[in-house]
Design a protein around this motif. Structure first.
Motif, short mmCIF file in Angstrom:
data_model
loop_
_atom_site.label_atom_id
_atom_site.label_comp_id
_atom_site.label_asym_id
_atom_site.label_seq_id
_atom_site.Cartn_x
_atom_site.Cartn_y
_atom_site.Cartn_z
N ALA A 45 20.41 -0.57 -22.33
CA ALA A 45 21.61 -0.53 -21.45
C ALA A 45 22.49 0.43 -21.56
O ALA A 45 23.45 0.79 -20.54
CB ALA A 45 22.44 -1.89 -22.08
N LYS A 46 22.48 1.33 -22.69
CA LYS A 46 23.54 2.33 -23.02
C LYS A 46 23.18 3.47 -21.61
O LYS A 46 24.03 4.13 -21.64
CB LYS A 46 22.98 3.07 -24.28
CG LYS A 46 23.63 2.21 -25.52
CD LYS A 46 23.19 2.73 -26.76
CE LYS A 46 23.76 1.93 -27.91
NZ LYS A 46 23.12 2.16 -29.30
N LYS A 47 21.80 3.40 -21.23
CA LYS A 47 21.57 4.52 -20.10
C LYS A 47 21.96 4.08 -18.75
O LYS A 47 21.71 4.62 -17.65
CB LYS A 47 20.03 4.77 -20.17
CG LYS A 47 19.73 5.37 -21.66
CD LYS A 47 18.22 5.84 -21.55
CE LYS A 47 17.47 6.08 -22.81
NZ LYS A 47 16.55 5.27 -23.39
N GLY A 48 22.43 2.57 -18.67
CA GLY A 48 22.74 2.14 -17.41
C GLY A 48 23.75 2.86 -16.80
O GLY A 48 24.92 2.99 -17.60
N GLU A 49 23.87 3.03 -15.51
CA GLU A 49 24.87 3.62 -14.73
C GLU A 49 25.38 2.84 -13.70
O GLU A 49 26.91 3.04 -13.36
CB GLU A 49 24.42 4.96 -13.98
CG GLU A 49 24.04 5.97 -15.23
CD GLU A 49 23.26 7.26 -14.79
OE1 GLU A 49 22.82 7.16 -13.56
OE2 GLU A 49 22.90 8.15 -15.39
N GLN A 50 24.75 1.98 -13.05
CA GLN A 50 25.13 1.17 -11.76
C GLN A 50 25.36 -0.23 -12.32
O GLN A 50 24.61 -0.81 -13.04
CB GLN A 50 23.95 1.46 -10.81
CG GLN A 50 24.45 0.60 -9.66
CD GLN A 50 23.11 0.52 -8.72
OE1 GLN A 50 23.34 -0.10 -7.82
NE2 GLN A 50 22.08 1.18 -8.98
N PHE A 51 26.43 -0.90 -11.97
CA PHE A 51 26.60 -2.33 -12.37
C PHE A 51 26.35 -3.21 -11.09
O PHE A 51 26.76 -2.90 -9.84
CB PHE A 51 28.41 -2.58 -12.48
CG PHE A 51 28.43 -4.11 -12.87
CD1 PHE A 51 28.20 -4.47 -14.34
CD2 PHE A 51 28.95 -4.89 -12.11
CE1 PHE A 51 28.10 -5.83 -14.62
CE2 PHE A 51 29.17 -6.42 -12.33
CZ PHE A 51 28.91 -6.62 -13.51
N ILE A 52 25.29 -4.21 -11.51
CA ILE A 52 24.82 -4.90 -10.36
C ILE A 52 25.38 -6.25 -10.55
O ILE A 52 25.52 -6.85 -11.64
CB ILE A 52 23.27 -5.01 -10.52
CG1 ILE A 52 22.81 -3.57 -10.04
CG2 ILE A 52 22.61 -6.06 -9.68
CD1 ILE A 52 21.33 -3.34 -10.71
N ASP A 53 26.04 -6.90 -9.58
CA ASP A 53 26.71 -8.03 -9.40
C ASP A 53 25.81 -9.30 -10.08
O ASP A 53 24.85 -9.51 -9.17
CB ASP A 53 27.46 -8.31 -8.23
CG ASP A 53 28.93 -8.23 -8.35
OD1 ASP A 53 29.50 -8.56 -9.51
OD2 ASP A 53 29.60 -7.74 -7.23
N LEU A 54 26.19 -10.10 -10.96
CA LEU A 54 25.25 -11.15 -11.26
C LEU A 54 26.08 -12.21 -11.24
O LEU A 54 27.42 -12.08 -11.64
CB LEU A 54 24.67 -11.09 -12.63
CG LEU A 54 23.77 -9.73 -13.03
CD1 LEU A 54 23.38 -9.80 -14.23
CD2 LEU A 54 22.64 -10.17 -12.03
N PRO A 55 25.55 -13.49 -11.19
CA PRO A 55 26.87 -14.81 -11.24
C PRO A 55 27.42 -14.67 -12.38
O PRO A 55 26.68 -14.39 -13.70
CB PRO A 55 25.75 -15.95 -11.25
CG PRO A 55 24.31 -15.31 -10.62
CD PRO A 55 24.47 -13.84 -10.95
#
Lengths: 353, 99
Positions: free
Chosen positions: A187-197
């Motif tokens: 997760a530390k490498k994540g850049e884009q937030f994807i909308d989740l419920p």
């Protein structure tokens, strides 16, 4: 006066642990062994019990040896009564019943959730916090009131750790040391937030819908190259931890408490701790959290909680030393937390014996 | 120290499948200890599997009856696992244990 010593056994999920502690919370030894399944697979009751069967006896020897004690010095034998998986729970129960007869020592049955709370309190020194208990099998917001740990909010379906573990299986992440740890690193490498419920229902939360959604979306989006596995881990963590922080904050308002204690396996997640710390500091409170040695299931937490109960007169007769898959946190009468007035102590001991 | 003997045969119409297990501990004390530890956990499906235990002459004698072979197998197999654990615990932590 000689210090009271307890030997504790934990085996409700995929860890088997044996711990030796004294009444002041000193941990003399706390070895454990984790059943790690291949990537993409969860742990099943039967196989997990087989793992525990193989490791429990060497762990007892190692615990006694490290603590440098003999069975004679032990005051009581504590085991996890529940909640947890039936077959793995039975392993600890059987060994404790035999040792109790061999060594002539009393048995104390312990609630797994209460043990997490007491371990967290003694390790961090948090006196009366709102407790967020998050693990692979449980998700609860708890506060103490009038002799019991009351559940203010909880998951209405699967635990947050179960949601994370099962998502790790979709990505076939390693289960070593734990799926949650590997999600956190990715997760530390994540850049884009994807909308989740985002599913908070009053004081309660729900994770199964989020899991179904991300399971379906993940495969599709990854195939179309719309996001990376790291983005998904990041988005899932942010969403579920925000939900947990929200219900914890609401419980704080209800109980007028400023301190929060996080316990349970998911509690060693540093991102969750960071988000909770931000919320606490905004309310002028403190966050108490521990690392993987105490957060993750271990024998010492069972030994310590059992010893607290034993010191207040609680003993479980052999015939009643059963185990149970369902055992709610608020079923336990936390006698050791009642007001300790000297005149009251004798009554307490008589009442519970 | 343990020598298990098992045999299966169908007799009654209702509890058609049954099986016996005998473990000779050559010690009344050890057999009773295992008995006491294993007697605590009741059969999970008493309408499908029945288990009777007794201790006699230093032996633990167990009799299973079930309505279907698969219940008998599951119950018996789980029982043997915990029986082995209890026995090993006595062997390793009983008299003359070494750390």
């Amino acid at each position: 006066m000689k210090k009271m010593i307890a030997l504790g056994f934990e085996g409700s999920a995929n860890k088997i642990g044996v711990g030796v502690v004294t009444l002041d919370g000193t941990i003399l030894s706390n070895p454990r062994h984790t059943y790690i399944t291949p990537p993409g697979q969860g742990f099943l009751p039967r196989e997990t019990a087989q793992h525990h069967l193989q490791h429990i006896l060497p762990l007892i020897k190692s615990a006694l040896k490290t603590a440098q004690i003999t069975p004679d010095e032990i005051d009581c034998l504590c085991y996890t009564k529940g909640p947890g998986m039936g077959a793995p729970l039975q392993v600890s129960a059987i060994v404790v019943r035999i040792l109790s007869q061999l060594w002539k020592k009393p048995i104390v049955a312990v609630n797994h959730c209460v043990a997490h709370i007491e371990m967290g309190r003694i390790v961090t020194g948090a006196d009366d916090p709102v407790v967020l208990y998050v693990s692979g099998g449980n998700t609860q917001v708890i506060a103490y009131s009038e002799g019991r740990y009351r559940i203010f909010g909880e998951t209405i379906d699967i635990a947050v750790g179960n949601c994370l573990d099962r998502f790790a299986r979709v990505l076939t992440l390693s289960n070593d040391p734990s799926p949650g740890y590997n999600i956190e690193q990715l997760a530390k490498k994540g850049e884009q937030f994807i909308d989740l419920p985002y599913v908070v229902k009053g004081m309660d939360v729900s994770f199964s819908g989020i899991l179904s959604y991300i399971e379906a979306t993940a495969v599709e989006k990854l195939k179309n190259d719309e996001c990376t596995p790291a983005d998904l881990c990041y988005s899932l963590q942010e969403t579920v931890y925000a939900m947990l922080v929200e219900i914890t904050e609401r419980a704080m308002a209800h109980c007028d408490t400023k301190d929060v204690l996080i316990v349970g396996g998911v509690g060693c997640n540093e991102r969750l701790q960071e988000m909770m710390r931000t919320m606490c500091s905004e309310r002028g409170g403190r966050l108490f959290a521990t690392d993987d040695r105490y957060c993750i299931d271990n024998g010492a937490m069972i030994a310590y909680t059992g010893l607290l109960a034993y010191a207040h007169g609680t003993v479980t007769p052999m015939e009643e030393s059963t185990f149970t898959q369902r055992f709610r946190t608020d079923e336990v009468h936390a006698i050791w937390r009642e007001k300790k007035e000297p005149s009251n102590m004798n009554d307490l001991i008589q009442e519970s014996s | 120290m343990a020598a298990p003997v098992a045999d299966t045969a169908g007799t009654q119409p209702q509890w058609e499948f049954n099986c016996d297990l005998e473990v000779d501990y050559e010690s009344e004390k050890n057999a009773s200890m295992v008995y006491a530890a294993l007697a605590v956990d009741k059969e999970l499906q008493p309408d499908k599997v029945k288990r009777q235990m007794e201790v006699s002459n230093g032996k633990l004698i167990v009799h299973f009856e079930a309505v279907e072979a698969r219940f008998l197998r599951a119950s018996f197999s789980a029982f043997v696992d915990v029986l082995t654990l209890a026995t090993k615990t006595i062997e390793e932590f009983g008299q003359g244990m070494e750390l």
